[in-house]
Design an enzyme around this catalytic site. Structure first.
Site, short mmCIF file in Angstrom:
data_model
loop_
_atom_site.label_atom_id
_atom_site.label_comp_id
_atom_site.label_asym_id
_atom_site.label_seq_id
_atom_site.Cartn_x
_atom_site.Cartn_y
_atom_site.Cartn_z
CD GLN A 63 -2.80 -0.98 2.53
OE1 GLN A 63 -2.97 -2.01 3.18
NE2 GLN A 63 -3.32 0.17 2.91
CD GLU A 116 -0.55 2.78 6.50
OE1 GLU A 116 -0.16 3.91 6.83
OE2 GLU A 116 -1.67 2.33 6.84
NE ARG A 148 -7.06 8.18 11.75
CZ ARG A 148 -7.72 9.09 11.03
NH1 ARG A 148 -9.04 9.19 11.14
NH2 ARG A 148 -7.07 9.90 10.23
NE ARG A 164 -12.99 -0.65 5.15
CZ ARG A 164 -13.60 -1.35 4.19
NH1 ARG A 164 -13.55 -2.68 4.20
NH2 ARG A 164 -14.22 -0.74 3.21
CB THR A 176 -3.28 12.10 12.92
OG1 THR A 176 -2.64 10.82 12.99
CG2 THR A 176 -4.79 11.91 12.99
CB ALA A 230 -5.66 8.18 6.27
CD GLU A 274 -9.36 4.27 7.49
OE1 GLU A 274 -8.64 3.67 8.30
OE2 GLU A 274 -9.17 5.45 7.15
#
Length: 769
Positions: A195, A230, A308, A340, A440, A509, A720
């Site tokens: 990713q 990721e 998060r 996710r 973020t 994200a 998400e």
């Protein structure tokens, strides 16, 4: 804007022509790669001997940490994660040796020939043990507004409790895979199921000891990612690259499903504690939440995920005095990673538990308590970290969904059913989501693109986002076509490649279309500006007539038209051919960085998100109290996607996200034994939702008439946020169990609500009723 485009890989998926890493044509002299991992949760590597393994005919390389040409490090943020264990293994599944051979069978034979001796060391395998041992991964984080302890102490009603939320396996259809091909002039071509191609490029370069311009990473598509690729796809690419470098031959590694599940990290399990104070109407006065996350053996993205979770611990509710603390704890398990929602589900689950308990304490309907506590007009429009909730759709969606789902009437019908049923109970619940959109980590909010227009009028678009089934390339294709005013059939989106678009952020994200769509538009605007300047002169009449102005030219329906003088027009194809002859550039790079955001994590204040996505779900379930089996009878979802870029794809994302969340909430239980061995490491021991688990009556609608002016073509991210709506099923099960004791006793069960947990809790409540 609606663009009813088919998914760009739909036909290929159905026919099998869509290629993934394992489908790529085999380069000449391709070798199979294999990873040998440690069998202990924590152990010292006393000694090893690779001589016998290396002497097997057809085995081309057997490598240890000592053979890595560059840095033995793949930590994506903190450099605390080695590529190969050297003197210590810290979890079962940690890579220790690499093998390249002419076949998979020879790789396995070589693995059996490796002689290695371990000395087992004490291991920490769960959160309570890590917390008792003080095994912090780093300093705790805190976000504070007001005086939550004081507000809770003064409140008329107070509750407190603890919630466990479980891990979750990504279960992407395509396991971790990479093909590395050595190229001339000391270069490496990397085909990776990642990713984050730029991060994969960086880490491959570092383990090889090469500059980044010597490594080219290409990704055509992934067979699913969900966050699990990721950071953790980097390992497979680096393993294959080190083997390819050692042998001078192409090497492919594709993890077997069981090995993939054993070796890779999961969604972080959390142990959360909470206190809340509220008034007689159920309005929150103060809340204090403590989040404890199982980070696994190394840092990975654990602190960003915890952050998060803390930012979403409010979910959709204003709390005047609110404090959230968060800690990541180290255990001897694979490093947990992105999934996710990225911590959002774990934080939101705590707040939804609080709201649910308030309703039961007061004898009210939880939907009523939710409505009372929603973010609303100032001063109740600001989050605990200081961001104003703009374009708030919560009340709008709530009122529409309450009406369209028939919630009030169904609540009464559920109560009537339960009054006459001893062993099957029904439950119903409504839950919202408010999900912030942006990374973020502020600097990640950037994207690049490259757009070529060819002289036949066709277009090739490259961008930094990765297609992993979510329809990103389809949306980008539609955006490019709409911006150029041509048929989408004239547009092709190429493979993501670090040699075309550099320094990109992960496709994560939920921001893939937001960021890359804007970058593509930026590139197209550059080209259109050049085109319009030249065409305005071409379309202008001779001497004495009013000239056409570049600003008045419009690109639509395959033509370029002067909007003031519509009789002055040229087809797009004619224009392109003419512009080429005039030596006007028909190619441009584009770039976009998200404006107006910033986050001070030390102070716990800022504007980390460009905007919020909103949604709600009403779920109704039937629960067999004797077996714990449950059926999701009906689900109504209303979700905000702004002006949808592609309604079919967005609905698919809402449905898919919800069903994946359903698995986390109900069936997907991950278990380790006392040695740290993963017990649920295959589809026969790990239960993801199947077609039979999808609600037969699943009603998904997108909110209309709510454009989002902040993003490409007034759209909103969708990947998400719908995941969290599955908490409505979890709370509907809790509602059904609560009816056993007349809603006077608080059901006690964690997440996921497996059959076993449901049956045991039903028995406990029956004894108390």
């Amino acid at each position: 804007m609606s663009m009813p485009l088919l998914h760009e890989s739909a036909v290929g998926h159905v026919t099998g022509e869509a290629q993934y890493i394992d489908d790529l044509s085999h380069p000449e002299r391709l070798l199979a790669g294999r990873v040998v991992y440690g069998p202990h949760a924590h152990a010292r590597v006393v000694t090893f001997d690779l001589t016998a393994a290396r002497s097997i005919p057809g085995v081309r390389a057997v490598l240890s940490a000592r053979d890595i040409p560059g840095e033995n490090q793949v930590g994506p943020v903190v450099h605390d994660e080695v590529l190969l264990a050297d003197d210590e293994v810290t979890f079962i599944g940690q890579a220790v040796f690499l093998i390249a051979a002419d076949s998979d069978e020879l790789c396995r034979e070589a693995e059996r020939a490796i002689a290695v001796e371990y000395e087992q060391l004490p291991a920490v395998l769960d959160l309570p043990s890590a917390m008792a041992a003080g095994a912090l991964m780093g300093p705790p984080r805190r976000i504070l507004r007001g005086d939550p302890a004081g507000a809770i102490g003064k409140a008329l009603h107070r509750i407190s409790g603890e919630l466990e939320t479980g891990a979750q396996e990504h279960w992407y259809l395509e396991t971790q895979a990479a093909l590395c091909v050595p190229a001339e002039d000391r270069r490496m071509l990397v085909y990776s199921s990642t990713q984050h191609p730029s991060e994969t490029q960086t880490l491959v370069a570092e383990v090889l000891g090469w500059p980044r311009n010597a490594v080219e990473v290409e990704v055509r598509r992934l067979g699913g990612g969900f966050g699990g690729k990721e950071t953790q796809a980097n390992h497979t690419a680096c393993w294959a690259a080190v083997l390819a470098h050692a042998t001078g031959r192409p090497v492919k590694i594709r993890l077997f499903r069981d090995d993939d599940m054993i070796m890779t990290g999961k969604r972080h399990r959390f142990l959360s504690r909470y206190e809340a104070g509220f008034d007689a109407e159920g309005v929150l006065q103060g809340v204090a939440i403590e989040l404890n996350s199982d980070g696994g053996a190394t840092t990975d993205l654990s602190f960003a995920i915890l952050e998060r979770a803390m930012l979403h611990a409010d979910n959709s509710y204003f709390v005047p005095d609110f404090g959230v603390t968060g800690s990541v704890w180290k255990t001897n398990l694979p490093s947990n990673t992105a999934f996710r929602g990225f911590g959002g589900p774990q934080g939101i689950a705590v707040m939804e538990t609080i709201i649910d308990r308030i309703a039961r304490t007061l004898g009210r309907d939880a939907a009523e308590i939710r409505r009372k506590n929603f973010y609303r007009a100032a001063p109740a429009d600001t989050t605990h970290y200081g961001q104003v909730v703009e374009d708030n759709r919560l009340a709008l969606i709530h009122d529409r969904l309450m009406a369209s789902s028939g919630y009030t009437q169904r609540r009464a019908a559920v109560a009537a059913f339960n009054a006459g049923s001893a062993f099957v109970r029904r439950g119903i619940a409504l839950t919202p989501v408010k999900f912030g959109i942006s990374f973020t980590t502020t600097f990640l909010n950037q994207a690049g693109a490259l757009v070529h227009i060819y002289t036949d009028g066709t277009v090739l678009v490259s961008h930094g986002g990765v297609e992993m089934g979510q329809g990103l390339h389809t949306k980008i294709r539609g955006i490019a076509a709409a911006e150029l005013g041509i048929d989408p059939a004239r547009v092709r989106v190429g493979a993501t490649n670090t040699a075309k678009v550099p320094n990109t952020s992960a496709t994560a994200a939920s921001s893939g279309a937001d960021l890359n769509g804007m970058a593509v538009r930026n590139a197209i605007d550059t080209i259109k500006t050049r085109m319009s300047a030249a065409l305005s002169e071409k379309l202008s009449p001779g001497a004495g007539g009013e000239p056409s102005r570049a600003a008045d030219l419009r690109f639509a329906a395959g033509r370029i038209v002067d909007s003031v003088h519509p009789e002055r027009a040229i087809t797009f194809d004619e224009a392109v051919r003419w512009l080429y002859l005039q030596r006007i550039g028909l190619s441009a790079a584009g770039f976009y960085s998200t404006p107006g955001i910033g986050w001070d994590r030390d102070a716990g204040r800022g504007t980390p998100f460009l905007y919020y996505a909103f949604g709600m779900a009403v779920s109704e379930v039937s629960v067999d109290l004797l077996t714990g089996a449950h059926t999701v009878e009906r689900v109504d979802i209303l979700h905000d996607v702004g002006d949808s870029l592609n309604p079919a794809i967005d609905r698919g994302q809402v449905e898919g996200g919800f069903v994946q969340g359903l698995g986390w909430c109900t069936t997907e239980e991950i278990l380790w034994d006392a040695r740290g061995t993963l017990m649920t490491h295959s589809p026969d021991t790990y239960k993801i939702p199947t077609a039979g688990d999808v609600p037969e009556d699943l009603r998904v609608a997108l909110v209309d008439g709510v454009p989002n002016p902040h993003v490409i073509r007034n759209s909103k991210a969708v990947g998400e946020p719908p995941f969290m709506l599955a908490l409505s099923v979890w709370l509907a099960i809790k509602d059904a169990l609560s009816s056993i004791a007349g809603h006077t006793v608080e059901p006690q069960f964690s997440l996921p609500a497996t059959r076993e947990r449901i049956a045991l809790e039903a028995e406990r409540l029956r004894r108390l009723a």
